[in-house]
Design an enzyme around this catalytic site. Structure first.
Site, PDB file in Angstrom:
ATOM      1  N   ARG A  64       0.863  -1.185   0.000  1.00 14.28           N
ATOM      2  CA  ARG A  64       0.000   0.000   0.000  1.00 14.28           C
ATOM      3  C   ARG A  64       0.898   1.232   0.000  1.00 14.28           C
ATOM      4  NH1 ARG A  64       2.413   1.725   3.779  1.00 14.28           N
ATOM      5  NH2 ARG A  64       0.930   3.430   3.930  1.00 14.28           N
ATOM      6  N   ARG A 107      -7.519  -0.648  -6.770  1.00 19.87           N
ATOM      7  CA  ARG A 107      -7.808   0.461  -5.850  1.00 19.87           C
ATOM      8  C   ARG A 107      -7.976   1.723  -6.687  1.00 19.87           C
ATOM      9  NH1 ARG A 107      -4.556   1.070  -0.486  1.00 19.87           N
ATOM     10  NH2 ARG A 107      -6.580   1.939   0.105  1.00 19.87           N
ATOM     11  N   ASP A 255      -2.148  10.403  -2.033  1.00 14.45           N
ATOM     12  CA  ASP A 255      -2.414   9.359  -3.011  1.00 14.45           C
ATOM     13  C   ASP A 255      -2.844   9.925  -4.363  1.00 14.45           C
ATOM     14  OD1 ASP A 255      -2.617   6.369  -1.666  1.00 14.45           O
ATOM     15  OD2 ASP A 255      -2.837   7.985  -0.222  1.00 14.45           O
TER      16      ASP A 255
END
Length: 366
Positions: A64, A107, A255
């Site tokens: 991640r 994702r 992100d």
């Protein structure tokens, strides 16, 4: 997917590691990554033997952090590219595109995922006349380039960001934006690591980061491993710590960052930014240029991933809420550019944060 090794890890032990790496050659090799769901109690590396294994590792957060996800996806695309054999470039290209499309569904928020996959597609198209084996080698070289560039960007972010950290100051960070979230060294933590190496001795307050405790499990582990002064706090304690004057700067990762500087990061970041503004504490975002999405004028268009309600009600296997209660579990929130005092990139610090300033640094005119 198979385990490549497992042993007990002592926090602060200073263990060296690679978050994501390719092991072996283009034909028989595979990506190896740290299973971050097992930290800090166990250090386990897993080998991904096919695209579905990489997809699953990204989805369940074994890997991640936006830059690390991008690297893992690039390696996953190499796995997929050879799935139908290497008879010719057309076969490899078709398999690559299928793999990239699948990995893109893992994702939705981290833009580095899509950036890396677009690079892999671009290589497949650019070398479409080569042989199947030669194209596969080109694809692996591009994936390795994605990883190498991320390592270089992280180091540069650390150098630029450390200038914002005063000696002997308190720094608060949220979630994990260290070496575990990148190919090496981190983004937000790169700023802290570099300041520490310069002898500034930052005192870091680590938000635990509910509901999956990336701060408690991962950031605290990384800081201790490098000998940085780290204090773990619950997310709800950030306001009190700021009120007491213990924090002189906040540094977080991202992100996805829109063209105007609105920045998506782990849920809870927006609240920290509001608290920082109220208490007069500068709030900085650290991220590479690959995290910017200039196709979005502002943060309203950033997709926000919705996660399993069980992460809130039964975190880490123990039920902490009554059966049947409704749960809202967004994984990210968006901090408005107006609350961000600077964005640290590998090309320098964007300050003040505005559309014009972002474009000047991230997409300067040719």
């Amino acid at each position: 997917m198979t385990a490549a090794g497992s042993d007990e890890l002592r926090a602060g032990g200073g263990r060296s590691y690679k978050t994501v790496q390719w092991v072996g050659g283009a034909v028989g090799g595979r990506p190896r990554l740290i299973d971050q769901t097992r930290l800090p109690g166990e250090f386990v590396e897993i080998d991904c033997d096919d695209v579905e294994a990489v997809w699953g590792a990204i989805k369940r957060l074994s890997v991640r952090g936006a830059p690390a996800i991008g690297v893992a996806a690039a390696y996953g695309a190499v796995l997929g590219a050879r799935a139908r054999g290497l008879a010719d470039a057309a076969t490899v290209r078709a398999a690559l595109r299928q793999a990239a499309d699948r990995l893109a569904t893992s994702r939705p928020t981290a833009v580095n995922l899509f950036w890396a996959l677009d690079r892999m597609r671009g290589v497949a198209d650019a070398f479409a006349t080569e042989s199947g084996p030669a194209l596969l080698e080109r694809l692996l070289a591009e994936a390795e380039a994605v990883a190498a560039e991320d390592r270089a960007m992280c180091r540069a972010i650390g150098r630029h960001g450390a200038e914002l950290i005063a000696a002997d100051s308190g720094v608060l960070t949220h979630c994990n934006a260290g070496g575990l979230a990148t190919a090496d060294y981190g983004t937000a933590l790169a700023v802290i690591f570099t300041a520490h190496e310069q002898g500034k001795r930052p005192r870091v307050f680590v938000d635990e980061t509910r509901p999956l405790l990336q701060g408690a499990r991962l950031t605290a582990w990384e800081l201790l491993g490098r000998g940085v002064d780290a204090t773990l706090i619950c997310d709800g304690m950030a306001a009190q710590v700021m009120k007491e004057g213990r924090v002189q700067a906040v540094v977080v990762g991202a992100d996805r960052i829109a063209a105007n500087g609105d920045a998506a990061n782990k849920i809870g970041t927006y609240g920290v930014a509001v608290l920082a503004r109220f208490h007069g504490v500068p709030f900085y975002v650290a991220a590479p240029s690959s995290t910017f999405d200039l196709s979005l004028p502002d943060g309203s268009g950033i997709p926000i991933e919705q996660r399993d309600p069980g992460e809130v009600t039964e975190g880490f296997g123990r039920r902490t809420a009554p059966e049947g209660v409704a749960v809202y579990n967004p994984a990210f929130d968006v901090t408005p550019a107006a609350l961000i005092d600077g964005i640290v990139t590998e090309r320098g610090v964007i300050r003040p944060v505005s559309t014009a300033a972002v474009r000047a640094v991230v997409a300067p005119p040719s």
